[in-house]
Structures are given as structure tokens and as C-alpha cells.
Design a protein around this motif. Structure first.
Motif, mmCIF file in Angstrom:
data_model
loop_
_atom_site.group_PDB
_atom_site.id
_atom_site.type_symbol
_atom_site.label_atom_id
_atom_site.label_comp_id
_atom_site.label_asym_id
_atom_site.label_seq_id
_atom_site.Cartn_x
_atom_site.Cartn_y
_atom_site.Cartn_z
ATOM 1 N N ASN A 19 0.828 -1.212 0.000
ATOM 2 C CA ASN A 19 0.000 0.000 0.000
ATOM 3 C C ASN A 19 0.862 1.262 0.000
ATOM 4 O O ASN A 19 0.498 2.276 -0.604
ATOM 5 N N ILE A 20 1.986 1.183 0.687
ATOM 6 C CA ILE A 20 2.906 2.329 0.677
ATOM 7 C C ILE A 20 3.416 2.565 -0.745
ATOM 8 O O ILE A 20 3.469 3.705 -1.231
ATOM 9 N N GLY A 21 3.774 1.472 -1.414
ATOM 10 C CA GLY A 21 4.216 1.600 -2.803
ATOM 11 C C GLY A 21 3.125 2.148 -3.704
ATOM 12 O O GLY A 21 3.391 2.957 -4.605
ATOM 13 N N LEU A 22 1.885 1.718 -3.466
ATOM 14 C CA LEU A 22 0.757 2.218 -4.253
ATOM 15 C C LEU A 22 0.591 3.726 -4.069
ATOM 16 O O LEU A 22 0.383 4.463 -5.047
ATOM 17 N N MET A 23 0.674 4.205 -2.840
ATOM 18 C CA MET A 23 0.520 5.641 -2.586
ATOM 19 C C MET A 23 1.653 6.444 -3.221
ATOM 20 O O MET A 23 1.437 7.552 -3.733
ATOM 21 N N LYS A 24 2.870 5.882 -3.216
ATOM 22 C CA LYS A 24 3.979 6.557 -3.891
ATOM 23 C C LYS A 24 3.712 6.641 -5.402
ATOM 24 O O LYS A 24 4.001 7.657 -6.040
ATOM 25 N N ALA A 25 3.157 5.549 -5.935
ATOM 26 C CA ALA A 25 2.862 5.534 -7.369
ATOM 27 C C ALA A 25 1.794 6.555 -7.722
ATOM 28 O O ALA A 25 1.904 7.263 -8.735
ATOM 29 N N VAL A 26 0.742 6.627 -6.921
ATOM 30 C CA VAL A 26 -0.332 7.583 -7.175
ATOM 31 C C VAL A 26 0.212 9.011 -7.151
ATOM 32 O O VAL A 26 -0.150 9.847 -7.987
ATOM 33 N N LYS A 27 1.098 9.273 -6.204
ATOM 34 C CA LYS A 27 1.663 10.614 -6.084
ATOM 35 C C LYS A 27 2.488 10.997 -7.315
ATOM 36 O O LYS A 27 2.509 12.158 -7.732
#
Length: 283
Positions: free
Chosen positions: A84-92
Motif C-alpha cells: 500500500n505504501i508503494g501504491l501511494m507513492k505511485a499515485v503521487k
């Protein structure tokens, strides 16, 4: 973005994990138009609500990727949290003008966070810090075609595929084969933990259950023979041709041509035979 957005609750408790997966699967997937609009709002106006919708709609992707790493013996909930942390970095960092969907862009970031977590926490590979070692660690299992040790030619082929030295391939294989893992989970802080026994144990492999299955199969087989014996020759042939052939079962029209009768008549004979067999099995 991460300070104002609330993700579904997640812990290593089995029930909580099931509830989490059910929750994330209920979030609707975004269409291309919706995704582009939200990503543009986030990029141009730092819209946190848009970021939240982008993240929530892709949480199921993180769960799907996390399942592929369960075999490393680490809690699935922890893998999901890292993903999920990686997903949020990707979204950003996502730019809708690049012409790719967010799911394709995010997979790299999700896997990167999971890889880092596994490397930090799996004792056997704490020294797998070079790029080549990491590549070997996450690809060796999938590239091997069996459980036997690699031959020299296999090691050379794998080394060429991954762009590393043959010695590095053989060394990493040795680490895999020589790992030391606790079979029983080690509980920490009162939370439920998972060990290899949690996913290696086969609940259907108990001797009593194996014996019961064998007895049921024997009874079913003998009962079927008895039921077939209760039929006349034509009815038995129709049932066997329609239902008991492993390859190319006969159609109603095939049997109609064989017996020179209508397909409807074959169906009637079949139906009557099945009813008779049910009575024989119940006796």
C-alpha cells in the motif's frame, strides 16, 4: 496525501485480513476517463480526495500481488501494508499524460516496497544487497524447472537470462536450499503470527480422513456397478456412452442414429434409466 486518507483497517488476525480483502474488493474499479480526471485533479490541484479514490480503487491490486509472496513465510497483512505504501507513492508520481494506466505504473512501486520488506525481514537473504543478488532472489524459484540442484548448463542459462555470473546463481541456490526457518510461528506483541505450518499443513491429509475418503470412493464405485447392472443392455449402453466416457461422450443424435430411433426417444430412455439407477443406489 497519506496524512488525510484513511485506509481500511488491517492486521495479521485472520478474520481481520478476510474482512479487509472483502472490503477492498468492494471498491469499484475506475474507468479510463475517471482515472484520467482524478489523476489530473491530483497533479494540477493537489486534490487529496482524488488521490484517495485512486488509491482505494487499486487496493485489490496490492492484495493480488501480495499473494505471490506468501511462500516467503512473512505475514500477508504486512506484505499488503508495504504494498500500500508503494501504491501511494505511485499515485503521487502518476502522470495521466504518459498514456499508461495507473495499474501498470503502480505495479513497479508496489513490488519494490514488498521486495524491500522481504529483504529486510527474511534472515537468509540479509546479505542480498546488490542488484544482481536481489534479481536472483526474486527470480530463481520461478526459473527453476524442478526441485533438483541446477546443472552447470542450467546455471549458465539462468545467469545469461538474469545478467549475472554463474557463481552468483549457484551461491543463491545454496542459500535457498540451506535456509533455516521456524516451522511454528513466533508470536510477537500478542498478535497472531504465521509460520510455514500455517500454509504447509494439509487438513485433508489426516489418516482417518484419508481412510474415510477411500471407503466412500469404494462404496460409490461398487454402488455404481450395482446400479448399472439393474439396467437392460440398451439403457446401460446409453448411460455409459453419455456420462461415463472420459473422451468424446455420445450425443443424443449419435445414439439415435445408432439405434435408428429419434433423439427424443433416446432422451426418454436415458431419463428412465437414471431414475432406475437412483432407486438402486438408494436401496
Amino acid at each position: 496525501m497519506t496524512s488525510t486518507m484513511r485506509l481500511p483497517a488491517l492486521s495479521n488476525n485472520a478474520t481481520s485480513l478476510e474482512n479487509y480483502i472483502h472490503t477492498v474488493n468492494s471498491y469499484p474499479m475506475l474507468t479510463l476517463e475517471e482515472e484520467t480526471t482524478l489523476a489530473t485533479q491530483l497533479r494540477d490541484h493537489n486534490d487529496v480526495d482524488a488521490a484517495g479514490r485512486l488509491v482505494l480503487s487499486h487496493l485489490r491490486v496490492v492484495v493480488s500481488i501480495a499473494r505471490k509472496y506468501i511462500g516467503y513465510g512473512l505475514p500477508q497483512a504486512d506484505l499488503i501494508q508495504e504494498g500500500n505504501i508503494g501504491l501511494m507513492k505511485a499515485v503521487k508520481r502518476f502522470d495521466p499524460d504518459r498514456g499508461v494506466r495507473l495499474v501498470s505504473f503502480a505495479m513497479h512501486w508496489i513490488k519494490a516496497e514488498m521486495h524491500e520488506y522481504i529483504l529486510r525481514n527474511w534472515r537468509m537473504v540479509k546479505i542480498a544487497t546488490t542488484k544482481g543478488q536481489r534479481k536472483l532472489f526474486f527470480n530463481l524459484r520461478s526459473l527453476k524447472t524442478g526441485s533438483n540442484s541446477l546443472t552447470t548448463s542450467e546455471a549458465d542459462a539462468m545467469a545469461e537470462t538474469l545478467g549475472v555470473k554463474r557463481e552468483e546463481v549457484l551461491e543463491m541456490e545454496t542459500r535457498f536450499n540451506g535456509q533455516d526457518v521456524n516451522l511454528e510461528p513466533l508470536g510477537e506483541d500478542g498478535e497472531e503470527a504465521y509460520g510455514p505450518l500455517a500454509y504447509l499443513t494439509d487438513p485433508e491429509a489426516e489418516p482417518s480422513q484419508i481412510l474415510a475418503r477411500e471407503q466412500n470412493e469404494q462404496l460409490s464405485s461398487s454402488g455404481l456397478v450395482h446400479a448399472l447392472d439393474s439396467l437392460d443392455a440398451r439403457s446401460r449402453h446409453i448411460v455409459e456412452a453419455r456420462w461415463l466416457r472420459e473422451d468424446n461422450p455420445a450425443t443424443l443424435h449419435d445414439l439415435a442414429a445408432e439405434y435408428d430411433i429419434s433423439a427424443e426417444r433416446v432422451r426418454q430412455i436415458e431419463q428412465k434409466a437414471m431414475q432406475k439407477m437412483k432407486l438402486a443406489l438408494a436401496a
